[in-house]
Scaffold this motif. Sequence first.
Motif, PDB file in Angstrom:
ATOM      1  N   ALA A   1      31.241   4.984  22.464  1.00 26.00           N
ATOM      2  CA  ALA A   1      32.364   5.201  23.379  1.00 26.00           C
ATOM      3  C   ALA A   1      32.272   4.309  24.612  1.00 26.00           C
ATOM      4  CB  ALA A   1      32.404   6.661  23.816  1.00 26.00           C
ATOM      5  N   ARG A   2      33.431   4.007  25.147  1.00 23.32           N
ATOM      6  CA  ARG A   2      33.530   3.412  26.477  1.00 23.32           C
ATOM      7  C   ARG A   2      34.173   4.464  27.360  1.00 23.32           C
ATOM      8  NH1 ARG A   2      30.690   0.096  28.786  1.00 23.32           N
ATOM      9  NH2 ARG A   2      32.404  -0.763  30.036  1.00 23.32           N
ATOM     10  N   ASP A   3      33.357   5.075  28.197  1.00 25.60           N
ATOM     11  CA  ASP A   3      33.784   6.230  28.985  1.00 25.60           C
ATOM     12  C   ASP A   3      34.116   5.837  30.424  1.00 25.60           C
ATOM     13  OD1 ASP A   3      33.352   7.938  26.825  1.00 25.60           O
ATOM     14  OD2 ASP A   3      31.280   8.331  27.399  1.00 25.60           O
ATOM     15  N   ARG A   4      34.984   6.647  31.025  1.00 26.27           N
ATOM     16  CA  ARG A   4      35.302   6.517  32.437  1.00 26.27           C
ATOM     17  C   ARG A   4      34.708   7.726  33.147  1.00 26.27           C
ATOM     18  NH1 ARG A   4      41.042   6.484  32.687  1.00 26.27           N
ATOM     19  NH2 ARG A   4      41.007   4.243  32.300  1.00 26.27           N
ATOM     20  N   LEU A   5      33.733   7.499  34.012  1.00 22.47           N
ATOM     21  CA  LEU A   5      33.087   8.579  34.751  1.00 22.47           C
ATOM     22  C   LEU A   5      33.655   8.617  36.162  1.00 22.47           C
ATOM     23  CD1 LEU A   5      29.381   7.939  33.640  1.00 22.47           C
ATOM     24  CD2 LEU A   5      31.184   9.206  32.458  1.00 22.47           C
ATOM     25  N   VAL A   6      34.212   9.750  36.537  1.00 18.29           N
ATOM     26  CA  VAL A   6      34.848   9.899  37.840  1.00 18.29           C
ATOM     27  C   VAL A   6      34.110  10.987  38.618  1.00 18.29           C
ATOM     28  CG1 VAL A   6      36.994  10.324  39.075  1.00 18.29           C
ATOM     29  CG2 VAL A   6      37.060   9.283  36.778  1.00 18.29           C
ATOM     30  N   VAL A   7      33.478  10.601  39.716  1.00 20.25           N
ATOM     31  CA  VAL A   7      32.767  11.555  40.574  1.00 20.25           C
ATOM     32  C   VAL A   7      33.343  11.455  41.976  1.00 20.25           C
ATOM     33  CG1 VAL A   7      30.543  12.301  41.486  1.00 20.25           C
ATOM     34  CG2 VAL A   7      30.662  11.272  39.200  1.00 20.25           C
ATOM     35  N   ASP A   8      33.948  12.534  42.425  1.00 20.71           N
ATOM     36  CA  ASP A   8      34.587  12.568  43.748  1.00 20.71           C
ATOM     37  C   ASP A   8      35.586  11.423  43.910  1.00 20.71           C
ATOM     38  OD1 ASP A   8      33.061  14.769  44.322  1.00 20.71           O
ATOM     39  OD2 ASP A   8      31.550  13.659  45.454  1.00 20.71           O
ATOM     40  N   GLY A   9      36.304  11.094  42.838  1.00 23.68           N
ATOM     41  CA  GLY A   9      37.329  10.063  42.895  1.00 23.68           C
ATOM     42  C   GLY A   9      36.831   8.651  42.672  1.00 23.68           C
ATOM     43  N   GLU A  10      35.509   8.439  42.655  1.00 24.60           N
ATOM     44  CA  GLU A  10      34.958   7.109  42.405  1.00 24.60           C
ATOM     45  C   GLU A  10      34.776   6.906  40.910  1.00 24.60           C
ATOM     46  OE1 GLU A  10      31.677   5.815  44.692  1.00 24.60           O
ATOM     47  OE2 GLU A  10      32.438   6.637  46.583  1.00 24.60           O
ATOM     48  N   VAL A  11      35.235   5.754  40.404  1.00 28.31           N
ATOM     49  CA  VAL A  11      35.283   5.503  38.967  1.00 28.31           C
ATOM     50  C   VAL A  11      34.235   4.475  38.552  1.00 28.31           C
ATOM     51  CG1 VAL A  11      36.723   4.721  37.052  1.00 28.31           C
ATOM     52  CG2 VAL A  11      37.748   6.006  38.950  1.00 28.31           C
ATOM     53  N   VAL A  12      33.508   4.801  37.470  1.00 28.12           N
ATOM     54  CA  VAL A  12      32.556   3.875  36.861  1.00 28.12           C
ATOM     55  C   VAL A  12      32.803   3.876  35.363  1.00 28.12           C
ATOM     56  CG1 VAL A  12      30.128   3.373  36.405  1.00 28.12           C
ATOM     57  CG2 VAL A  12      30.810   4.262  38.641  1.00 28.12           C
ATOM     58  N   MET A  13      32.897   2.700  34.751  1.00 26.00           N
ATOM     59  CA  MET A  13      32.992   2.592  33.296  1.00 26.00           C
ATOM     60  C   MET A  13      31.579   2.503  32.723  1.00 26.00           C
ATOM     61  SD  MET A  13      36.166   2.809  32.517  1.00 26.00           S
ATOM     62  CE  MET A  13      36.028   2.394  30.767  1.00 26.00           C
ATOM     63  N   ALA A  14      31.336   3.222  31.638  1.00 26.87           N
ATOM     64  CA  ALA A  14      30.000   3.244  31.049  1.00 26.87           C
ATOM     65  C   ALA A  14      30.091   3.430  29.549  1.00 26.87           C
ATOM     66  CB  ALA A  14      29.178   4.381  31.660  1.00 26.87           C
ATOM     67  N   SER A  15      29.119   2.872  28.848  1.00 22.12           N
ATOM     68  CA  SER A  15      29.019   3.123  27.416  1.00 22.12           C
ATOM     69  C   SER A  15      28.488   4.527  27.202  1.00 22.12           C
ATOM     70  CB  SER A  15      28.088   2.101  26.766  1.00 22.12           C
ATOM     71  OG  SER A  15      28.612   0.794  26.886  1.00 22.12           O
ATOM     72  N   GLY A  16      28.926   5.165  26.113  1.00 22.04           N
ATOM     73  CA  GLY A  16      28.502   6.541  25.884  1.00 22.04           C
ATOM     74  C   GLY A  16      28.611   6.935  24.433  1.00 22.04           C
ATOM     75  N   GLY A  17      28.583   8.250  24.212  1.00 22.97           N
ATOM     76  CA  GLY A  17      28.590   8.797  22.865  1.00 22.97           C
ATOM     77  C   GLY A  17      27.191   9.178  22.423  1.00 22.97           C
ATOM     78  N   GLY A  18      27.120  10.122  21.484  1.00 23.99           N
ATOM     79  CA  GLY A  18      25.825  10.566  20.993  1.00 23.99           C
ATOM     80  C   GLY A  18      24.998   9.455  20.395  1.00 23.99           C
ATOM     81  N   VAL A  19      25.650   8.495  19.736  1.00 27.51           N
ATOM     82  CA  VAL A  19      24.897   7.400  19.124  1.00 27.51           C
ATOM     83  C   VAL A  19      24.281   6.500  20.186  1.00 27.51           C
ATOM     84  CG1 VAL A  19      26.228   7.416  16.975  1.00 27.51           C
ATOM     85  CG2 VAL A  19      26.980   5.945  18.866  1.00 27.51           C
ATOM     86  N   MET A  20      24.891   6.445  21.350  1.00 28.84           N
ATOM     87  CA  MET A  20      24.369   5.633  22.449  1.00 28.84           C
ATOM     88  C   MET A  20      23.173   6.324  23.101  1.00 28.84           C
ATOM     89  SD  MET A  20      24.558   3.066  24.593  1.00 28.84           S
ATOM     90  CE  MET A  20      24.250   2.630  26.306  1.00 28.84           C
ATOM     91  N   TYR A  21      23.413   7.522  23.633  1.00 23.67           N
ATOM     92  CA  TYR A  21      22.338   8.229  24.323  1.00 23.67           C
ATOM     93  C   TYR A  21      21.203   8.614  23.374  1.00 23.67           C
ATOM     94  CZ  TYR A  21      25.573   8.701  28.255  1.00 23.67           C
ATOM     95  OH  TYR A  21      26.432   8.449  29.289  1.00 23.67           O
ATOM     96  N   GLY A  22      21.573   9.078  22.178  1.00 23.59           N
ATOM     97  CA  GLY A  22      20.568   9.596  21.263  1.00 23.59           C
ATOM     98  C   GLY A  22      19.693   8.547  20.625  1.00 23.59           C
ATOM     99  N   SER A  23      20.274   7.417  20.222  1.00 25.52           N
ATOM    100  CA  SER A  23      19.486   6.410  19.501  1.00 25.52           C
ATOM    101  C   SER A  23      18.423   5.790  20.398  1.00 25.52           C
ATOM    102  CB  SER A  23      20.401   5.330  18.931  1.00 25.52           C
ATOM    103  OG  SER A  23      21.029   4.572  19.948  1.00 25.52           O
ATOM    104  N   VAL A  24      18.749   5.572  21.666  1.00 28.50           N
ATOM    105  CA  VAL A  24      17.778   4.975  22.572  1.00 28.50           C
ATOM    106  C   VAL A  24      16.597   5.918  22.799  1.00 28.50           C
ATOM    107  CG1 VAL A  24      17.413   4.099  24.919  1.00 28.50           C
ATOM    108  CG2 VAL A  24      19.523   3.544  23.696  1.00 28.50           C
ATOM    109  N   VAL A  25      16.895   7.194  22.981  1.00 30.50           N
ATOM    110  CA  VAL A  25      15.828   8.191  23.143  1.00 30.50           C
ATOM    111  C   VAL A  25      14.903   8.204  21.923  1.00 30.50           C
ATOM    112  CG1 VAL A  25      15.348  10.663  23.236  1.00 30.50           C
ATOM    113  CG2 VAL A  25      17.086   9.688  24.714  1.00 30.50           C
ATOM    114  N   LEU A  26      15.505   8.257  20.748  1.00 32.78           N
ATOM    115  CA  LEU A  26      14.712   8.316  19.521  1.00 32.78           C
ATOM    116  C   LEU A  26      13.819   7.088  19.373  1.00 32.78           C
ATOM    117  CD1 LEU A  26      17.492   9.752  17.218  1.00 32.78           C
ATOM    118  CD2 LEU A  26      15.249  10.801  17.579  1.00 32.78           C
ATOM    119  N   GLN A  27      14.393   5.921  19.636  1.00 33.25           N
ATOM    120  CA  GLN A  27      13.615   4.692  19.524  1.00 33.25           C
ATOM    121  C   GLN A  27      12.470   4.683  20.522  1.00 33.25           C
ATOM    122  OE1 GLN A  27      14.822   2.713  17.062  1.00 33.25           O
ATOM    123  NE2 GLN A  27      13.163   1.221  17.175  1.00 33.25           N
ATOM    124  N   ARG A  28      12.746   5.144  21.734  1.00 35.38           N
ATOM    125  CA  ARG A  28      11.710   5.180  22.771  1.00 35.38           C
ATOM    126  C   ARG A  28      10.573   6.141  22.424  1.00 35.38           C
ATOM    127  NH1 ARG A  28      11.614   1.980  27.717  1.00 35.38           N
ATOM    128  NH2 ARG A  28      13.377   0.593  27.352  1.00 35.38           N
TER     129      ARG A  28
END
Length: 294
Positions: A14-41
């Motif tokens: 995923a390409r996600d839009r994270l909005v915290v208190d109105g401030e926007v950051v685009m970030a890669s995401g999804g279970g395959v993103m977060y999960g695969s890196v953890v598993l490999q590590r």
Amino acid sequence: MIQAYDILMIGHFARDRLVVDGEVVMASGGGVMYGSVVLQRLGASVAVVTRLHPEDFPYLEEIKNEGVAVYAVPAGETSGIENIYDSADMERRICKPLGFAGPFRREDIPGVDAKIYVAASIIAGEIDLPLLQWMAGRGAVALDVQGFIRVRQGGDLVFRPWEHMAEGLACVTYLKVDRAEAELLTGETDLAAAAHKLAAFGPREIVVTQSSGVTVLADGKLYQAPFHPRSLAGRTGRGDTCFSAYLGQRLTASPERAVRVAAAVTTLKQEQPGPWRGTWADVEKAIREQGLGR
């Protein structure tokens, strides 16, 4: 010779839009993103099957550089979710769909073997029941239920009961839910009672996350471990991280050990945005500091 991995993850990058208190950051995401890196590590061999628009293929380098094997299928658009937070309470978020890369087809899955096949979908419609049943015929299936009950409805993502839950959970060995999902699916507010109800459908191990920690029902026994993050700057991806860390440990370790490691990794992950990129030394230190034993 057929390529073999410890874990094969299937889900939308995923390409996600994270909005915290109105401030926007685009970030890669999804279970395959977060999960695969953890598993490999943590030392597992991991492959990812995903769908996204070809223009976004370069974003996959982030996980390829971690040593993850990636099988990418071109799609008409890339999936994404807008997560809107109030920094005063990073536990609550509003989620809106930004795109949907379409359902996985049997021909999207490469001819490889794995010990665990992870249904790491983020939005309902990615993986259907026939594909889930096919996965169960290949090996143990791990499933995050959010990808089956989080439904696109207009401009919103809403939670709805899973129509094929009984048939789907019959295919599952490792099931992940959060507190709200557990209550939606079982009507139980008590985590232990909810886990037992879900286990009755067939899953051997139930992983339940909430803000305070993780609870696992495995072989009829309950195991629990707390999260103690110093900040919630990396709140997004918490559940994906916890479930993946647990699965990676269950390749070789007991449920009790897997819960401790998952809690420690998830604690550390919540302190930093993006996938967890720590070391085993960091994990062991966190386990000691949290008083989780060995």
